[in-house]
Design a protein around this motif. Sequence first.
Motif, PDB file in Angstrom:
ATOM      1  N   ALA A  85       0.835  -1.206   0.000  1.00  0.00           N
ATOM      2  CA  ALA A  85       0.000   0.000   0.000  1.00  0.00           C
ATOM      3  C   ALA A  85       0.867   1.252   0.000  1.00  0.00           C
ATOM      4  O   ALA A  85       0.593   2.217  -0.731  1.00  0.00           O
ATOM      5  N   ALA A 130      -8.872   4.256  -2.128  1.00  0.00           N
ATOM      6  CA  ALA A 130      -8.475   2.881  -1.820  1.00  0.00           C
ATOM      7  C   ALA A 130      -9.752   2.150  -1.455  1.00  0.00           C
ATOM      8  O   ALA A 130     -10.447   2.538  -0.510  1.00  0.00           O
ATOM      9  N   VAL A 180     -11.336  -1.483  -0.310  1.00  0.00           N
ATOM     10  CA  VAL A 180     -10.820  -2.681   0.339  1.00  0.00           C
ATOM     11  C   VAL A 180     -11.954  -3.456   0.991  1.00  0.00           C
ATOM     12  O   VAL A 180     -12.881  -2.871   1.548  1.00  0.00           O
ATOM     13  N   LEU A 213      -4.104   2.409   5.936  1.00  0.00           N
ATOM     14  CA  LEU A 213      -4.828   2.910   4.762  1.00  0.00           C
ATOM     15  C   LEU A 213      -5.532   4.221   5.071  1.00  0.00           C
ATOM     16  O   LEU A 213      -5.538   5.146   4.250  1.00  0.00           O
ATOM     17  N   ARG A 214      -6.123   4.324   6.259  1.00  0.00           N
ATOM     18  CA  ARG A 214      -6.792   5.557   6.656  1.00  0.00           C
ATOM     19  C   ARG A 214      -5.790   6.721   6.673  1.00  0.00           C
ATOM     20  O   ARG A 214      -6.090   7.813   6.181  1.00  0.00           O
ATOM     21  N   CYS A 266      -4.699   7.565   2.962  1.00  0.00           N
ATOM     22  CA  CYS A 266      -5.765   8.268   2.233  1.00  0.00           C
ATOM     23  C   CYS A 266      -5.857   9.723   2.691  1.00  0.00           C
ATOM     24  O   CYS A 266      -5.976  10.642   1.869  1.00  0.00           O
ATOM     25  N   LEU A 271     -11.254   6.626   1.425  1.00  0.00           N
ATOM     26  CA  LEU A 271     -11.188   5.234   1.862  1.00  0.00           C
ATOM     27  C   LEU A 271     -12.586   4.638   1.721  1.00  0.00           C
ATOM     28  O   LEU A 271     -13.551   5.154   2.302  1.00  0.00           O
TER      29      LEU A 271
END
Length: 399
Positions: free
Chosen positions: A177, A191, A193, A210-211, A214, A221
């Motif tokens: 990522a 993103a 997921v 990821l948070r 983003c 997200l």
Amino acid sequence: MTPAHRSQFKRALRLIPWATQTNAKRFRPTCPHMPPFIRRAAGCRLWDLDDRVYIDFRCALGPIILGYQHPAVDEAVRVQMANGVIFSMASPLELETAKAIRRNVPWLEQIRFMKPGADACSACVRLARALTGRDHLLSAGYHGYHDWSAAEWPDSGVPATVRTHIHTIPYGDVAAAERVFAEFGSQLAAAIVEPYDWLHPDGLPFLQRLRQLCDRHGALLIYDEVLTGFRLARGGAQEYYGVTPDLAAYAKAMANGYPLSAFAGKRAFMQQLDKTVITITHGGETLSLAACKATMEVIRREPVHEHIYYIGERLMQGFTEIINELQAPAQVVGLPPAPCLTFATGDAHRDAELRDQLFDHLYASGIFANDRWFVSYAHRAQDIDETLDKVRAAFKAIM
């Protein structure tokens, strides 16, 4: 395959590719005792064309959370049927159902209804691209058949140019990522997921990262909660992990099997629908909305998830005891709402052989299951005990 199923299968193949609508429901010749057709279902049981009875752990691939023909859900549908299925303008039931969902998923600020889960995911992606003015996506997991999701499939029919905008990574791979964001961060719209990987439940660090990525790069997200919504918890994976996305797609368990999906999220992002038109005729179909509202109310009032976790844990513990007792080359992974039973011989071909042999024995003994064992509110302890007896016998037969 019995004569009744064989006859139906041959006739269906002439008119219907695969003889079914869904890839995961295709008949597998390596499991000859798998019934290609189910005539009816009730509670946690299925009846095939020969009226053979199965305890069901596929739950229609996930939608059945309360059990087949749950009285409160089916009664809500019957009542609504007397008033009509779809109208020339919106039904008040759309707002009532949206409110019922929000009571279980408080972070949602606005919601729109669709039909397939794949369409709900694509609506989230479309909004993200419109909001950011960017084309690229990071993707982890399966999100349906649309071009942006199926670009890497063989013989996909997807233009090659689409593939240059999609960056697929394995679930949980933080390093992958970070590489995608480092190279394409200014071009990433979102993103998207599956927030829970059924084989690797410890996804919290991945979702947290990821948070962060983003937020840092101005991407959205998106959670594909088609499978996890209302199954991992009342509020789905967002509640279970405590990491909140910007948009989310729901389907499957939200209406206990009636055809409904939704995309939802924060008002600031959903308001883009004033400019970006996403519209379908059957999103307001009332029978599925009535089923969804009733499902949401049962989940809120009754100990649905407590029971599912209890039943799933009982199943997982039984699997573990059988594996240890017989020293079988298998393992149990995942969370109780949908544990996975997999083989681990170190030889992928042998794993596949053992898997097919095990499940064929189970189909023959009246257990309908696959790698991922969905449990429902309708399963009872005695169903699990009967199932484990048959799983033990199946393991003994193939070892």
